[in-house]
Design a protein around this motif. Structure first.
Motif, PDB file in Angstrom:
ATOM      1  N   GLU A 283     -10.801 -52.035 -14.735  1.00  0.00           N
ATOM      2  CA  GLU A 283     -10.717 -50.645 -15.199  1.00  0.00           C
ATOM      3  C   GLU A 283     -11.059 -49.681 -14.067  1.00  0.00           C
ATOM      4  O   GLU A 283     -10.362 -48.679 -13.859  1.00  0.00           O
ATOM      5  CB  GLU A 283     -11.678 -50.424 -16.367  1.00  0.00           C
ATOM      6  CG  GLU A 283     -11.243 -51.046 -17.668  1.00  0.00           C
ATOM      7  CD  GLU A 283     -12.249 -50.792 -18.764  1.00  0.00           C
ATOM      8  OE1 GLU A 283     -13.235 -50.055 -18.509  1.00  0.00           O
ATOM      9  OE2 GLU A 283     -12.069 -51.331 -19.876  1.00  0.00           O
ATOM     10  N   GLU A 284     -12.141 -49.984 -13.352  1.00  0.00           N
ATOM     11  CA  GLU A 284     -12.549 -49.112 -12.249  1.00  0.00           C
ATOM     12  C   GLU A 284     -11.464 -49.046 -11.183  1.00  0.00           C
ATOM     13  O   GLU A 284     -11.136 -47.970 -10.677  1.00  0.00           O
ATOM     14  CB  GLU A 284     -13.870 -49.615 -11.646  1.00  0.00           C
ATOM     15  CG  GLU A 284     -15.060 -49.487 -12.595  1.00  0.00           C
ATOM     16  CD  GLU A 284     -16.314 -50.107 -12.020  1.00  0.00           C
ATOM     17  OE1 GLU A 284     -16.200 -50.829 -10.996  1.00  0.00           O
ATOM     18  OE2 GLU A 284     -17.402 -49.891 -12.575  1.00  0.00           O
TER      19      GLU A 284
ATOM     20  N   ASN B  72      -8.409 -46.967 -12.432  1.00  0.00           N
ATOM     21  CA  ASN B  72      -8.643 -45.515 -12.387  1.00  0.00           C
ATOM     22  C   ASN B  72      -8.686 -44.992 -10.951  1.00  0.00           C
ATOM     23  O   ASN B  72      -8.136 -43.924 -10.659  1.00  0.00           O
ATOM     24  CB  ASN B  72      -9.938 -45.168 -13.131  1.00  0.00           C
ATOM     25  CG  ASN B  72      -9.749 -45.168 -14.637  1.00  0.00           C
ATOM     26  OD1 ASN B  72      -9.163 -44.265 -15.203  1.00  0.00           O
ATOM     27  ND2 ASN B  72     -10.251 -46.204 -15.295  1.00  0.00           N
TER      28      ASN B  72
ATOM     29  N   GLU C 108      -8.876 -36.295 -12.911  1.00  0.00           N
ATOM     30  CA  GLU C 108      -9.921 -37.316 -12.971  1.00  0.00           C
ATOM     31  C   GLU C 108      -9.680 -38.193 -14.200  1.00  0.00           C
ATOM     32  O   GLU C 108      -9.532 -37.688 -15.316  1.00  0.00           O
ATOM     33  CB  GLU C 108     -11.295 -36.672 -13.064  1.00  0.00           C
ATOM     34  CG  GLU C 108     -11.689 -35.858 -11.839  1.00  0.00           C
ATOM     35  CD  GLU C 108     -11.938 -36.740 -10.628  1.00  0.00           C
ATOM     36  OE1 GLU C 108     -12.429 -37.879 -10.810  1.00  0.00           O
ATOM     37  OE2 GLU C 108     -11.629 -36.292  -9.505  1.00  0.00           O
ATOM     38  N   THR C 109      -9.642 -39.506 -14.002  1.00  0.00           N
ATOM     39  CA  THR C 109      -9.403 -40.402 -15.131  1.00  0.00           C
ATOM     40  C   THR C 109     -10.586 -41.356 -15.325  1.00  0.00           C
ATOM     41  O   THR C 109     -11.303 -41.680 -14.376  1.00  0.00           O
ATOM     42  CB  THR C 109      -8.124 -41.245 -14.920  1.00  0.00           C
ATOM     43  OG1 THR C 109      -8.294 -42.096 -13.791  1.00  0.00           O
ATOM     44  CG2 THR C 109      -6.917 -40.340 -14.721  1.00  0.00           C
ATOM     45  N   ALA C 110     -10.728 -41.828 -16.578  1.00  0.00           N
ATOM     46  CA  ALA C 110     -11.816 -42.751 -16.943  1.00  0.00           C
ATOM     47  C   ALA C 110     -11.474 -43.330 -18.319  1.00  0.00           C
ATOM     48  O   ALA C 110     -10.584 -42.828 -19.007  1.00  0.00           O
ATOM     49  CB  ALA C 110     -13.151 -42.014 -16.985  1.00  0.00           C
TER      50      ALA C 110
ATOM     51  N   ILE D 213      -7.654 -45.866 -19.360  1.00  0.00           N
ATOM     52  CA  ILE D 213      -7.313 -44.777 -18.422  1.00  0.00           C
ATOM     53  C   ILE D 213      -6.996 -43.528 -19.236  1.00  0.00           C
ATOM     54  O   ILE D 213      -6.129 -43.547 -20.114  1.00  0.00           O
ATOM     55  CB  ILE D 213      -6.079 -45.166 -17.567  1.00  0.00           C
ATOM     56  CG1 ILE D 213      -6.332 -46.495 -16.836  1.00  0.00           C
ATOM     57  CG2 ILE D 213      -5.725 -44.061 -16.589  1.00  0.00           C
ATOM     58  CD1 ILE D 213      -5.080 -47.242 -16.475  1.00  0.00           C
TER      59      ILE D 213
END
Length: 206
Positions: free
Chosen positions: A93-94, A97, A112-114, A126
Motif C-alpha cells: 500500500e505504501e 501510494n 496526496e493519496t492514502a 489508494i
C-alpha cells in the motif's frame, strides 16, 4: 456322644476323600467352588481387558500429544505467514501510494493519496483528491481481468453513494506487482489506470 460324633466326622472329612466330596456336595460347597472359579476367571479376563484398555489409552494419549505438538507448530507457522502477509500488504500500500503520487507529480498534479474507508464494503488502498481530480483504487500482489472489473464496479458504487467525496475527474487506479494476461486490455476497456511494478501498463483518463 456329641463330642465323639464330631471327632468321627472330622476324621472322615480328613481321611475319606469320597466322604469329603459327598459332604461338600451336600452342603453345596462344590457349587460354591464352581462359582468362585467362574468369578476368578471373570476377574482374570477383566484384568486382561483393563490392561488392554490401558495400553490403548496410552497409545491414544501419545497420539494426542503428538497431534497437539504438530498443531502448535502449525499455529506458529500460520501466525508467521499472516504476519508476513500483513507486512507485505502494508508495504505494498505504501509503495503504491508513493509511486502514484510520483506519477501524478510528473503530470503536474499534487494529489496526496492514502488508504481510505467509506464503509465496510468500500475500503480503498489508494484515495486522494485536490478538488479537480480524485484518484481512487487498490494495491494487489496479482491482478487479472476480474480484479480490474471488481475495482471498477466498487469505485462506481462509491461515487454513486458519496458523490461529494469524488469531485472533478475520477481516476480509477490499480497497482499490482504482477498483471495476469488480459488485465491490461480490461483496464484499457474500463478506463482503469493500471500500474505493474512501477510501470504504467494502461494510461489514466485525465
Amino acid at each position: 456322644m456329641a463330642a465323639q460324633l464330631k471327632r468321627e466326622l472330622f476324621r472322615l472329612l480328613k481321611e475319606d476323600e469320597e466322604f469329603r466330596y459327598a459332604m461338600m456336595a451336600l452342603l453345596g460347597l462344590e457349587d460354591l467352588r464352581g462359582s468362585m472359579r467362574e468369578v476368578r476367571d471373570s476377574v482374570v479376563e477383566l484384568r486382561r481387558s483393563v490392561e488392554e484398555l490401558r495400553k490403548t489409552v496410552e497409545e491414544h494419549t501419545k497420539q494426542i500429544i503428538e497431534l497437539r505438538r504438530e498443531t502448535e507448530g502449525l499455529d506458529e507457522r500460520v501466525s508467521r505467514v499472516e504476519g508476513l502477509l500483513e507486512r507485505l500488504a502494508v508495504s505494498e500500500e505504501e509503495e503504491a501510494n508513493d509511486v502514484i503520487m510520483h506519477l501524478l507529480r510528473q503530470r503536474g498534479l499534487a494529489v496526496e493519496t492514502a488508504p481510505a474507508v467509506f464503509d465496510e464494503k468500500h475500503e480503498f488502498d489508494i484515495y486522494g483528491t485536490d478538488g479537480r481530480v480524485t484518484v481512487v483504487g487498490e494495491a494487489k500482489v496479482r491482478a487479472g481481468p476480474s480484479t480490474v472489473r471488481r475495482l471498477a464496479e466498487r469505485v462506481e458504487g462509491a461515487v454513486e453513494r458519496w458523490p461529494e467525496k469524488f469531485p472533478g475527474t475520477v481516476v480509477k487506479v490499480l497497482y499490482c506487482l504482477r498483471a495476469s494476461p488480459g488485465a491490461v486490455e480490461e483496464a484499457e476497456r474500463l478506463g482503469v489506470w493500471l500500474i505493474e511494478s512501477m510501470k504504467e501498463r494502461a494510461q489514466p483518463r485525465l
